[in-house]
Design a protein around this motif. Sequence first.
Motif, PDB file in Angstrom:
ATOM      1  N   GLY A 133      31.834 -10.373  70.828  1.00  0.00           N
ATOM      2  CA  GLY A 133      32.763 -11.430  70.430  1.00  0.00           C
ATOM      3  C   GLY A 133      32.052 -12.550  69.695  1.00  0.00           C
ATOM      4  N   MET A 162      34.133 -18.847  68.340  1.00  0.00           N
ATOM      5  CA  MET A 162      33.388 -20.113  68.402  1.00  0.00           C
ATOM      6  C   MET A 162      32.345 -20.068  69.510  1.00  0.00           C
ATOM      7  SD  MET A 162      36.096 -23.047  67.412  1.00  0.00           S
ATOM      8  CE  MET A 162      36.578 -23.536  69.029  1.00  0.00           C
ATOM      9  N   VAL A 163      32.692 -19.424  70.622  1.00  0.00           N
ATOM     10  CA  VAL A 163      31.762 -19.386  71.747  1.00  0.00           C
ATOM     11  C   VAL A 163      30.617 -18.415  71.483  1.00  0.00           C
ATOM     12  CG1 VAL A 163      31.548 -18.824  74.206  1.00  0.00           C
ATOM     13  CG2 VAL A 163      33.505 -20.151  73.396  1.00  0.00           C
ATOM     14  N   GLU A 183      31.165  -8.328  66.520  1.00  0.00           N
ATOM     15  CA  GLU A 183      32.464  -8.977  66.333  1.00  0.00           C
ATOM     16  C   GLU A 183      33.443  -7.978  65.707  1.00  0.00           C
ATOM     17  OE1 GLU A 183      34.344 -11.648  66.953  1.00  0.00           O
ATOM     18  OE2 GLU A 183      35.848 -10.798  65.609  1.00  0.00           O
ATOM     19  N   ALA A 184      34.642  -7.916  66.292  1.00  0.00           N
ATOM     20  CA  ALA A 184      35.621  -6.908  65.847  1.00  0.00           C
ATOM     21  C   ALA A 184      36.121  -7.158  64.428  1.00  0.00           C
ATOM     22  CB  ALA A 184      36.800  -6.898  66.821  1.00  0.00           C
ATOM     23  N   HIS A 235      39.788 -16.441  60.341  1.00  0.00           N
ATOM     24  CA  HIS A 235      39.180 -15.657  61.404  1.00  0.00           C
ATOM     25  C   HIS A 235      39.855 -16.107  62.681  1.00  0.00           C
ATOM     26  CE1 HIS A 235      36.195 -14.804  64.533  1.00  0.00           C
ATOM     27  NE2 HIS A 235      36.059 -13.689  63.827  1.00  0.00           N
ATOM     28  N   SER A 236      39.967 -15.236  63.684  1.00  0.00           N
ATOM     29  CA  SER A 236      40.788 -15.571  64.851  1.00  0.00           C
ATOM     30  C   SER A 236      40.399 -16.915  65.456  1.00  0.00           C
ATOM     31  CB  SER A 236      40.680 -14.474  65.899  1.00  0.00           C
ATOM     32  OG  SER A 236      39.371 -14.423  66.392  1.00  0.00           O
ATOM     33  N   SER A 237      39.106 -17.192  65.554  1.00  0.00           N
ATOM     34  CA  SER A 237      38.667 -18.452  66.132  1.00  0.00           C
ATOM     35  C   SER A 237      38.745 -19.584  65.113  1.00  0.00           C
ATOM     36  CB  SER A 237      37.205 -18.327  66.565  1.00  0.00           C
ATOM     37  OG  SER A 237      37.060 -18.560  67.928  1.00  0.00           O
ATOM     38  N   ARG A 274      43.348 -24.468  63.201  1.00  0.00           N
ATOM     39  CA  ARG A 274      43.234 -25.474  64.261  1.00  0.00           C
ATOM     40  C   ARG A 274      42.113 -26.473  63.987  1.00  0.00           C
ATOM     41  NH1 ARG A 274      42.870 -21.777  69.487  1.00  0.00           N
ATOM     42  NH2 ARG A 274      41.976 -20.372  67.967  1.00  0.00           N
ATOM     43  N   ALA A 334      38.874 -30.987  69.156  1.00  0.00           N
ATOM     44  CA  ALA A 334      38.281 -32.247  69.596  1.00  0.00           C
ATOM     45  C   ALA A 334      37.008 -31.884  70.348  1.00  0.00           C
ATOM     46  CB  ALA A 334      39.253 -32.980  70.508  1.00  0.00           C
ATOM     47  N   VAL A 347      34.141  -3.110  70.142  1.00  0.00           N
ATOM     48  CA  VAL A 347      33.567  -2.469  71.330  1.00  0.00           C
ATOM     49  C   VAL A 347      34.683  -1.695  72.029  1.00  0.00           C
ATOM     50  CG1 VAL A 347      32.522  -2.916  73.585  1.00  0.00           C
ATOM     51  CG2 VAL A 347      31.733  -4.160  71.567  1.00  0.00           C
ATOM     52  N   ASP A 367      34.661 -12.128  74.450  1.00  0.00           N
ATOM     53  CA  ASP A 367      35.654 -11.457  73.611  1.00  0.00           C
ATOM     54  C   ASP A 367      37.081 -11.952  73.860  1.00  0.00           C
ATOM     55  OD1 ASP A 367      35.439 -10.258  76.099  1.00  0.00           O
ATOM     56  OD2 ASP A 367      35.793  -8.221  75.381  1.00  0.00           O
ATOM     57  N   ASN A 370      36.785 -17.937  76.506  1.00  0.00           N
ATOM     58  CA  ASN A 370      38.145 -17.614  76.938  1.00  0.00           C
ATOM     59  C   ASN A 370      38.202 -16.362  77.809  1.00  0.00           C
ATOM     60  OD1 ASN A 370      39.279 -19.804  75.727  1.00  0.00           O
ATOM     61  ND2 ASN A 370      40.508 -18.678  74.238  1.00  0.00           N
ATOM     62  N   GLY A 403      42.444 -30.978  75.143  1.00  0.00           N
ATOM     63  CA  GLY A 403      41.339 -30.577  74.262  1.00  0.00           C
ATOM     64  C   GLY A 403      40.046 -30.314  75.033  1.00  0.00           C
ATOM     65  N   PHE A 457      37.280 -25.496  74.792  1.00  0.00           N
ATOM     66  CA  PHE A 457      36.039 -25.129  74.125  1.00  0.00           C
ATOM     67  C   PHE A 457      34.873 -25.977  74.652  1.00  0.00           C
ATOM     68  CE2 PHE A 457      33.137 -25.594  70.391  1.00  0.00           C
ATOM     69  CZ  PHE A 457      32.594 -24.331  70.480  1.00  0.00           C
ATOM     70  N   ASN A 458      35.152 -27.231  74.946  1.00  0.00           N
ATOM     71  CA  ASN A 458      34.088 -28.110  75.464  1.00  0.00           C
ATOM     72  C   ASN A 458      33.545 -27.587  76.785  1.00  0.00           C
ATOM     73  OD1 ASN A 458      34.075 -30.142  73.395  1.00  0.00           O
ATOM     74  ND2 ASN A 458      36.130 -30.658  74.091  1.00  0.00           N
TER      75      ASN A 458
HETATM   76  C1  LIG Z   1      46.259 -24.798  69.926  1.00  0.00           C
HETATM   77  C2  LIG Z   1      44.904 -24.903  70.543  1.00  0.00           C
HETATM   78  C3  LIG Z   1      44.143 -26.047  70.354  1.00  0.00           C
HETATM   79  C4  LIG Z   1      42.890 -26.169  70.978  1.00  0.00           C
HETATM   80  N1  LIG Z   1      42.193 -27.330  70.811  1.00  0.00           N
HETATM   81  C5  LIG Z   1      41.018 -27.490  71.476  1.00  0.00           C
HETATM   82  C6  LIG Z   1      40.295 -28.722  71.369  1.00  0.00           C
HETATM   83  O1  LIG Z   1      40.710 -29.651  70.683  1.00  0.00           O
HETATM   84  N2  LIG Z   1      39.125 -28.843  72.070  1.00  0.00           N
HETATM   85  C7  LIG Z   1      38.642 -27.830  72.862  1.00  0.00           C
HETATM   86  O2  LIG Z   1      37.602 -28.006  73.503  1.00  0.00           O
HETATM   87  N3  LIG Z   1      39.303 -26.644  72.957  1.00  0.00           N
HETATM   88  C8  LIG Z   1      40.467 -26.449  72.286  1.00  0.00           C
HETATM   89  N4  LIG Z   1      41.130 -25.248  72.374  1.00  0.00           N
HETATM   90  C9  LIG Z   1      40.494 -24.124  73.114  1.00  0.00           C
HETATM   91  C10 LIG Z   1      39.555 -23.324  72.205  1.00  0.00           C
HETATM   92  O3  LIG Z   1      40.202 -22.967  71.024  1.00  0.00           O
HETATM   93  C11 LIG Z   1      39.030 -22.084  72.929  1.00  0.00           C
HETATM   94  O4  LIG Z   1      38.355 -22.514  74.075  1.00  0.00           O
HETATM   95  C12 LIG Z   1      38.074 -21.285  72.060  1.00  0.00           C
HETATM   96  O5  LIG Z   1      38.719 -20.838  70.909  1.00  0.00           O
HETATM   97  C13 LIG Z   1      37.524 -20.084  72.835  1.00  0.00           C
HETATM   98  O6  LIG Z   1      36.732 -19.340  71.954  1.00  0.00           O
HETATM   99  P1  LIG Z   1      36.199 -17.872  72.330  1.00  0.00           P
HETATM  100  O7  LIG Z   1      35.109 -17.595  71.350  1.00  0.00           O
HETATM  101  O8  LIG Z   1      35.923 -17.784  73.775  1.00  0.00           O
HETATM  102  O9  LIG Z   1      37.448 -16.907  72.107  1.00  0.00           O
HETATM  103  P2  LIG Z   1      38.095 -16.354  70.762  1.00  0.00           P
HETATM  104  O10 LIG Z   1      38.220 -17.427  69.777  1.00  0.00           O
HETATM  105  O11 LIG Z   1      39.339 -15.639  71.154  1.00  0.00           O
HETATM  106  O12 LIG Z   1      37.031 -15.308  70.212  1.00  0.00           O
HETATM  107  C14 LIG Z   1      36.878 -14.037  70.770  1.00  0.00           C
HETATM  108  C15 LIG Z   1      36.271 -13.144  69.710  1.00  0.00           C
HETATM  109  O13 LIG Z   1      36.016 -11.856  70.273  1.00  0.00           O
HETATM  110  C16 LIG Z   1      36.370 -10.857  69.318  1.00  0.00           C
HETATM  111  N5  LIG Z   1      36.670  -9.622  70.040  1.00  0.00           N
HETATM  112  C17 LIG Z   1      37.729  -9.395  70.870  1.00  0.00           C
HETATM  113  N6  LIG Z   1      37.687  -8.139  71.353  1.00  0.00           N
HETATM  114  C18 LIG Z   1      36.564  -7.555  70.823  1.00  0.00           C
HETATM  115  C19 LIG Z   1      35.986  -6.260  70.946  1.00  0.00           C
HETATM  116  N7  LIG Z   1      36.536  -5.294  71.700  1.00  0.00           N
HETATM  117  N8  LIG Z   1      34.843  -6.004  70.253  1.00  0.00           N
HETATM  118  C20 LIG Z   1      34.241  -6.971  69.477  1.00  0.00           C
HETATM  119  N9  LIG Z   1      34.772  -8.216  69.343  1.00  0.00           N
HETATM  120  C21 LIG Z   1      35.916  -8.502  70.006  1.00  0.00           C
HETATM  121  C22 LIG Z   1      37.592 -11.452  68.602  1.00  0.00           C
HETATM  122  O14 LIG Z   1      37.804 -10.868  67.341  1.00  0.00           O
HETATM  123  C23 LIG Z   1      37.216 -12.928  68.528  1.00  0.00           C
HETATM  124  O15 LIG Z   1      36.528 -13.241  67.355  1.00  0.00           O
HETATM  125  C24 LIG Z   1      42.386 -25.104  71.768  1.00  0.00           C
HETATM  126  C25 LIG Z   1      43.145 -23.937  71.946  1.00  0.00           C
HETATM  127  C26 LIG Z   1      44.393 -23.836  71.350  1.00  0.00           C
HETATM  128  C27 LIG Z   1      45.203 -22.590  71.564  1.00  0.00           C
END
Ligand SMILES: Cc1cc2nc3c(=O)[nH]c(=O)nc-3n(C[C@H](O)[C@H](O)[C@H](O)COP(=O)(O)OP(=O)(O)OC[C@H]3O[C@@H](n4cnc5c(N)ncnc54)[C@H](O)[C@@H]3O)c2cc1C
Length: 402
Positions: A9, A12-13, A32-33, A48-50, A54, A57, A139, A171, A297, A307, A310-311
């Motif tokens: 994955g 952003m994380v 990354e998928a 990109h999904s992340s 948006r 903060a 994956v 992921d 996530n 917000g 992500f923090n």
């Molecule tokens: C409307 C909204 C506003 C927000 N605002 C804030 C904010 O202001 N401040 C804050 O701190 N947080 C905020 N958040 C939360 C923040 O967006 C999330 O915490 C963050 O996006 C989590 O990122 P992630 O990388 O864990 O997950 P994701 O962004 O979902 O990334 C997961 C990645 O894994 C990949 N993946 C999935 N399955 C597979 C697989 N089988 N094989 C390979 N890759 C795979 C996906 O393609 C994706 O790129 C907000 C959320 C929302 C919905």
Amino acid sequence: MQQEVIIVGGGMVGLSLALMLAKKKIAVKLLEAIKYPNYDDEHLAPYHSSFDARNSALSRRSVQIYQELGLWDALQQYATPILEVNITEQGSFGKARLIAAQEKVESFGQVIENAWLGRVLLSEVKKQPLIELIDGVKVTSLKQDADFAYIEAESNQQKYQLQSKLLIAADGRDSFCRKALGIGASEHDYDQVAIVTSVQTSKPHQQVGFERFSPLGPLALLPLPGEYRRSVVWPVPKGTEHEWLGEENDQHFLDALQETYGDRAGKFQKTGRRFSFPLSQVLAEKQAIGRVVLMGNAAHTIHPVAGQGFNLCMRDAYVLVRYLSEQLEQAADLGDAAMLKDYEKSRLTDQQRVIKFCDSVVRGFSNQNPILKLIRNTGLMAFENIPGIKPLVANYAMGLKA
Ligand SMILES: Cc1cc2nc3c(=O)[nH]c(=O)nc-3n(C[C@H](O)[C@H](O)[C@H](O)COP(=O)(O)OP(=O)(O)OC[C@H]3O[C@@H](n4cnc5c(N)ncnc54)[C@H](O)[C@@H]3O)c2cc1C
């Protein structure tokens, strides 16, 4: 032999974590998928999904982490500091104000456009010799035994079989890895979707952020680069999103903002394209099992009301990297199950505090019962008037007190 970590994955994380690990001289294979856009080609949409429409903060703590990584100079070109936060409820007189100068900090954090954050992280990852990035690869299988975690992954052209001492699953909310390991998750659907966009107002934002609780849902307006641009996150009841999306509803959306927000921002003049995100809370029952640890996530998805999501993930990632670099210094196993469990345990207090806070704000402010409204009003006034509360809340919101 150098131990390599696999991250599944590259949202952003995943990307932030890969950079933190590389800084500690830990080699990473990042899968990354989705195929990342080629940012050199300006004609391709930077989607990109992340890294979508948006804005995030970033708390002071997250900014500090990016500063330590040497990325803040690049990131801040499209970031705006938050100097003040106002919290109000439509139809009530209570108001809470947090002012950075009064809390003796430069700002509470910074608002950054996700698309820009994605570009900076990705270009840094591509420069890092210790990170091997494989995108467009999904994956499809994850297993582990006492020695290794094993994955299978595939792209349109190729199949991969990989193994590592430690696998980090970043992921996302519907994490394949979490399911493959049989880790359950508690899920709560808020029956809301967040309508997300940027707007232009006739009054400058002066770096003030607003959270306004309305019968429709909690409306967050945050300052963006450009004096008159603001980010909107508005959770509305699920099923009503068709009213707000689409160019034909631009004026209707602007009118609703105006009605809810009043004239504090002047006139809501222009709106960008609106996107919707379903909102739910998904909490993994375990975050570490054997040689695998869940991050971002995949471990905890929470409501965006304050917000914090992500923090919180950034603080998790920072602590995990500390544990791993200590292992590395002692030439110990990076996937040691007991160490990963210790990591998980060390993060529970901070995680549960943020999860409970966000959940109770959403539930507490969604009921329009007049008695509850009065209690909320009293709460906002108490927040404003009881000494000692503001610095405490400000420190938590800035991610400085975990
Ligand atoms: C409307 C909204 C506003 C927000 N605002 C804030 C904010 O202001 N401040 C804050 O701190 N947080 C905020 N958040 C939360 C923040 O967006 C999330 O915490 C963050 O996006 C989590 O990122 P992630 O990388 O864990 O997950 P994701 O962004 O979902 O990334 C997961 C990645 O894994 C990949 N993946 C999935 N399955 C597979 C697989 N089988 N094989 C390979 N890759 C795979 C996906 O393609 C994706 O790129 C907000 C959320 C929302 C919905």
